[in-house]
Design a protein around this motif. Structure first.
Motif, mmCIF file in Angstrom:
data_model
loop_
_atom_site.group_PDB
_atom_site.id
_atom_site.type_symbol
_atom_site.label_atom_id
_atom_site.label_comp_id
_atom_site.label_asym_id
_atom_site.label_seq_id
_atom_site.Cartn_x
_atom_site.Cartn_y
_atom_site.Cartn_z
ATOM 1 N N VAL A 1 -1.164 4.087 2.205
ATOM 2 C CA VAL A 1 -0.941 3.058 3.214
ATOM 3 C C VAL A 1 -0.097 1.953 2.588
ATOM 4 C CG1 VAL A 1 -2.038 1.427 4.784
ATOM 5 C CG2 VAL A 1 -3.199 3.580 4.210
ATOM 6 N N CYS A 2 1.067 1.707 3.173
ATOM 7 C CA CYS A 2 1.912 0.646 2.630
ATOM 8 C C CYS A 2 1.253 -0.700 2.879
ATOM 9 C CB CYS A 2 3.295 0.658 3.274
ATOM 10 S SG CYS A 2 4.242 -0.808 2.770
ATOM 11 N N HIS A 3 1.127 -1.492 1.812
ATOM 12 C CA HIS A 3 0.582 -2.843 1.992
ATOM 13 C C HIS A 3 1.542 -3.899 1.455
ATOM 14 C CE1 HIS A 3 -1.821 -2.580 -2.061
ATOM 15 N NE2 HIS A 3 -0.662 -1.990 -2.130
ATOM 16 N N ASN A 4 2.816 -3.576 1.490
ATOM 17 C CA ASN A 4 3.794 -4.585 1.105
ATOM 18 C C ASN A 4 4.055 -5.538 2.284
ATOM 19 O OD1 ASN A 4 6.155 -5.952 -0.083
ATOM 20 N ND2 ASN A 4 5.945 -4.355 -1.622
ATOM 21 N N ILE A 5 5.062 -6.393 2.118
ATOM 22 C CA ILE A 5 5.162 -7.569 2.990
ATOM 23 C C ILE A 5 5.263 -7.262 4.489
ATOM 24 C CG2 ILE A 5 7.647 -7.816 2.419
ATOM 25 C CD1 ILE A 5 7.164 -10.893 2.818
ATOM 26 N N SER A 6 6.216 -6.428 4.898
ATOM 27 C CA SER A 6 6.413 -6.235 6.337
ATOM 28 C C SER A 6 5.204 -5.551 6.953
ATOM 29 C CB SER A 6 7.668 -5.406 6.596
ATOM 30 O OG SER A 6 8.774 -6.005 5.967
ATOM 31 N N CYS A 7 4.631 -4.602 6.227
ATOM 32 C CA CYS A 7 3.444 -3.927 6.746
ATOM 33 C C CYS A 7 2.259 -4.872 6.782
ATOM 34 C CB CYS A 7 3.130 -2.681 5.922
ATOM 35 S SG CYS A 7 4.315 -1.357 6.250
ATOM 36 N N PRO B 1 2.467 -1.199 11.086
ATOM 37 C CA PRO B 1 2.032 -0.660 9.790
ATOM 38 C C PRO B 1 2.225 0.850 9.730
ATOM 39 C CG PRO B 1 0.131 -1.273 11.140
ATOM 40 C CD PRO B 1 1.346 -1.627 11.920
ATOM 41 N N MET B 2 2.363 1.349 8.503
ATOM 42 C CA MET B 2 2.648 2.769 8.368
ATOM 43 C C MET B 2 1.929 3.348 7.163
ATOM 44 S SD MET B 2 4.692 3.284 5.503
ATOM 45 C CE MET B 2 5.609 4.779 5.865
ATOM 46 N N MET B 3 1.789 4.656 7.158
ATOM 47 C CA MET B 3 1.315 5.305 5.940
ATOM 48 C C MET B 3 2.004 6.641 5.765
ATOM 49 S SD MET B 3 -2.464 6.829 6.519
ATOM 50 C CE MET B 3 -3.125 7.118 8.129
ATOM 51 N N GLU C 1 3.381 0.606 -2.177
ATOM 52 C CA GLU C 1 4.364 -0.464 -1.993
ATOM 53 C C GLU C 1 5.466 0.050 -1.074
ATOM 54 O OE1 GLU C 1 3.417 -3.232 -2.681
ATOM 55 O OE2 GLU C 1 2.096 -3.149 -4.405
ATOM 56 N N CYS C 2 6.244 -0.893 -0.524
ATOM 57 C CA CYS C 2 7.205 -0.631 0.552
ATOM 58 C C CYS C 2 7.808 0.778 0.505
ATOM 59 C CB CYS C 2 8.328 -1.652 0.515
ATOM 60 S SG CYS C 2 9.530 -1.411 1.845
ATOM 61 N N LEU C 3 7.609 1.506 1.594
ATOM 62 C CA LEU C 3 8.107 2.877 1.684
ATOM 63 C C LEU C 3 9.365 2.968 2.544
ATOM 64 C CD1 LEU C 3 4.594 4.543 1.963
ATOM 65 C CD2 LEU C 3 6.222 4.919 0.118
ATOM 66 N N GLY C 4 9.969 1.817 2.838
ATOM 67 C CA GLY C 4 11.229 1.841 3.588
ATOM 68 C C GLY C 4 11.039 2.201 5.048
ATOM 69 N N SER C 5 9.945 1.747 5.604
ATOM 70 C CA SER C 5 9.668 2.031 7.006
ATOM 71 C C SER C 5 9.137 0.767 7.663
ATOM 72 C CB SER C 5 8.643 3.153 7.083
ATOM 73 O OG SER C 5 8.890 3.949 8.190
HETATM 74 S S1 FES Z 1 6.743 -3.088 3.823
HETATM 75 FE FE1 FES Z 1 5.703 -1.297 4.418
HETATM 76 S S2 FES Z 1 7.286 0.136 4.625
HETATM 77 FE FE2 FES Z 1 8.342 -1.637 3.946
#
Ligand code: FES
Ligand SMILES: Cc1cc2nc3c(=O)[nH]c(=O)nc-3n(C[C@H](O)[C@H](O)[C@H](O)COP(=O)(O)O)c2cc1C
Ligand code: SF4
Lengths: 211, 460
Positions: free
Chosen positions: A89-95, A139-141, A130-134
């Protein structure tokens, strides 16, 4: 699900690809094969055990330490066996702006494990990524090779059920050989099917969908 | 100039295909005039010499789209006149800068334009060998690129003696394995060589000593895909869009609580306000704009007031105390805790530091821990100044700019939102009762509000 690592051999497509890879890098720079061959080995053998490292080093060939070093540095190489389904599960900024922590906590509660752990039945490994470019579909995984995007909690529940009920299907040859992936080669039920609006499960990407 | 915003339909430099169609096979690319430029250039009919094409790329004003904005033609001209070995082109498709998801659209939807760009760029820099280094998580993009490269070889657009011109060009898709630092060009080069992705001390620069020790040019996917258009249409045609110092069009990937997040191609200089209102359909209902990170997570954050003054070009971003970076536009809504947001970013930078330089290895960890304790209500007096001081000491002291990429957001978050840091410390807790903004109805089991319409991120 566990693959015997005591007597490793390449499948035919992998062996062929190894020979092809040798031709793509200068003859005296074959160390460059380490990343692609490790990807291929992870596809074939599920995870990168010490025996897999020895096997890859001998196949290229390069000193074992060079393979070891690479396997430790990059997060995509699994140094421990992982579950049948690798949930990242992406937990970087946008997600996180769109609620990634809520999704992560929800899955932790649902599976009774913390991030970084595998369920005792070996079905699921959960990680924060971390950010997966989506970021536009947060939110995405990522589940094994696939991105699931615009997640709501009901989508997550549905997806976990589907995954649990999905039997292992061997992936096709092209997939085995093509390299990277977060775990053993394994098909998801949605593979190859066009995305149906409203199913809540969105295939990788964006408007054109359906890979 | 105004009439050129945004760039639409067939005029688009990069997204020149019909949405929702199978735009990626060779057959589709050929209907858009694909490989006609490579044919005329390789046969010697279009430019007298490779140096001519380098000149056109220089004149076009194209600046690197990977983040630093370095002029592409100028970079190419740094190759030694008498190279010590075979010149290499490396396409940077690592795309790991948080908030950035534009290169994958080119690779998934328009892979042949990138390949034609590789051939043309190789011709210009007199290279016979190109590696496209794609981050390993991008499985669909990797599959598309591999399939497209195979098609191009089969149809004679790649390989030995292309079109009987005597020119040879080999392209190999190589995948990374999950490390942000492999986006830094010398980290990428080390990684391509089969090593840990630890950036090299420069000089020597890659143009002199790059991959395998050979002279190497590293360029971003979007830069190389734009070369296809520039070689075809010429510098003036490219300059019909954009400003004097920021020529052409650029892809922006917009994320955050807006109605239509997605990837948009617009002329440089397009006002952020218009991008937000027209392309993205505005903010989600009931959410006000609070802040903006305009160029991927590494650039300084600005408040709403400044955000609305920004035009999407290098100069305007600089005038407004930020950077255009990779074009990863992260929109932040009212109700978001900025301390928590910074904490999320610092966890990332700490995790991704390759560990070679002390200010980066230790500094990213220190600032992450301080921000975490501020967020958790365990701050000590003087923490904000301490944070600022450490960030200040990380800048310009390391092998690569990852340390700066962690320091810039940190300093700007404090400068722009100091009151929020102070409120955390005074109250001994995070003052946002709801850690997450109300526009997320996830707690109720649902989805982020925008999900009903549309389903996907847009490309336009
Ligand atoms: S921050 Fe989650 S895919 Fe970029
Ligand atoms: C930490 C770090 C990460 C980077 N990540 C990327 C990336 O993912 N993609 C990219 O094209 N450039 C990235 N860059 C910039 C590259 O170092 C390099 O400037 C760029 O690839 C050059 O191509 P361009 O001139 O076409 O922009 C990164 C730089 C740093 C310092
Ligand atoms: S600044 Fe950080 S990431 Fe860059 S080389 Fe130094 S330690 Fe590695």
């Amino acid at each position: 699900m566990s693959i015997d690592h005591s007597n490793l051999t390449w499948s035919k497509p992998a062996a062929d690809r190894l020979e092809w890879l040798r031709t793509r890098y200068p003859a005296d720079k074959q160390r460059a094969l380490i990343l692609p061959v490790l990807h291929m080995a992870q596809r074939e053998f599920g995870w990168v055990s010490p025996s897999v490292i020895d096997f890859v080093a001998a196949a290229i060939p390069v000193p074992t330490i060079q393979v070891e070093e690479v396997a430790c540095f990059y997060t995509m190489y699994n140094r421990k066996p992982i579950g049948r389904w690798h949930l990242q599960v992406c937990h970087n900024i946008s997600c996180s702006l769109m609620g990634a922590e809520i999704v992560l906590e929800h899955i932790e509660g649902k599976l009774g494990i913390k991030r970084g752990e595998t369920t005792p039945d070996g079905e699921f490994t959960l990680m924060g990524a971390e950010c997966l470019g989506s970021c536009g579909t947060a939110p995405m995984m990522q589940v094994n090779d696939h991105y699931y995007e615009n997640l709501g909690l009901s989508d997550v529940d549905e997806l976990l059920e589907t995954l649990r009920a999905t039997a292992d299907i061997a992936d096709d040859e092209a997939n085995v050989a093509h390299g990277p992936g977060s775990g053993p080669s394994r098909k998801l039920p949605q593979d190859g099917e066009a995305h149906t609006a409203g199913s809540g499960v969105v295939l990788p990407g964006h408007a054109a969908g359906g890979h | 100039m105004e009439s050129n915003y945004p760039v639409k339909g067939k005029d688009q430099v990069l997204l020149n295909f019909e949405r929702g169609t199978e735009s990626w096979p060779l057959s589709s690319y050929l209907t858009r005039g694909g490989y006609s430029t490579a044919k005329s250039v390789l046969s010697g009919g279009k430019y007298d010499s490779p140096a001519d094409l380098v000149g056109v790329v220089k004149a076009s004003g194209l600046r690197g789209r990977g983040g630093a904005g370095f002029p592409t033609g100028l970079k190419w001209s740094f190759l030694p006149k008498e190279p010590s070995g075979p010149i290499q082109l490396v396409v940077n498709a690592d795309e790991s800068e948080p908030g950035t998801f534009k290169d994958r659209v080119i690779m998934e939807e328009n892979p042949h334009q990138l390949i034609e760009g590789c051939v043309l760029s190789c011709w210009a820099i007199e290279s016979a060998s190109c590696y496209i280094y794609i981050r390993g998580e991008y499985v669909p993009a990797i599959k598309r690129m591999v399939a497209a490269v195979d098609e191009a070889y089969a149809a004679g657009h790649l390989g030995e003696d292309i079109y009987g011109s005597g020119f040879t060009c080999h392209v190999t898709v190589h995948s990374g394995a999950g490390a942000y630092i492999c986006g830094e060009e010398t980290g990428l080069i080390e990684s391509l060589e089969g090593k840990k992705g630890q950036p090299r001390i420069k000089p020597p620069f890659p143009a002199v000593y790059g991959v395998f020790g050979y002279p190497t040019i590293v360029n971003n996917v979007e830069s190389i895909a734009a070369v296809t258009y520039i070689a075809h249409a010429g510098a003036d045609s490219y300059r019909q869009w954009g400003t004097e110092k920021s020529a052409g069009t650029k892809l922006f990937s917009v994320s955050g609580p807006v109605k239509r997040p997605g990837v948009y191609e617009v002329a440089m200089g397009y006002p952020f306000k218009d991008l937000l209102e027209n392309e993205c359909g505005g903010m989600l209902d009931g959410v006000a704009l609070k802040a903006l990170i305009v160029g991927g997570s590494s650039v300084p954050v600005v408040n709403a007031e400044k955000a609305l003054k920004i035009n999407m070009d290098y100069e305007s971003c600089a005038e407004n105390d930020t950077l255009l970076g990779s074009g990863g536009v992260i929109v932040i809504g009212e109700g978001t805790c900025m301390v928590r947001t910074l904490m999320t970013l610092l966890r990332f930078y700490h995790h991704e530091s390759c560990g070679q330089c002390t200010p980066c290895r230790e500094g990213t960890g220190w600032i992450e821990r301080i921000v975490t304790r501020i967020e958790n209500g365990d701050a000590r007096s003087g923490d904000i100044d301490e944070l600022y001081r450490i960030a200040d000491n990380m800048e310009l002291r390391t092998i690569c700019t990852l340390a700066d990429a962690a320091a810039w957001p940190t300093k700007s978050f404090i400068e722009v939102f100091r009151d929020e840091f102070e409120a955390h410390i005074e109250q001994g807790k995070c003052p946002h009762d709801n850690q997450f903004p109300d526009h997320l109805n996830l707690r109720g089991g649902g989805k982020p509000q925008r999900h009903a319409d549309p389903e996907h991120a847009f490309i336009a």
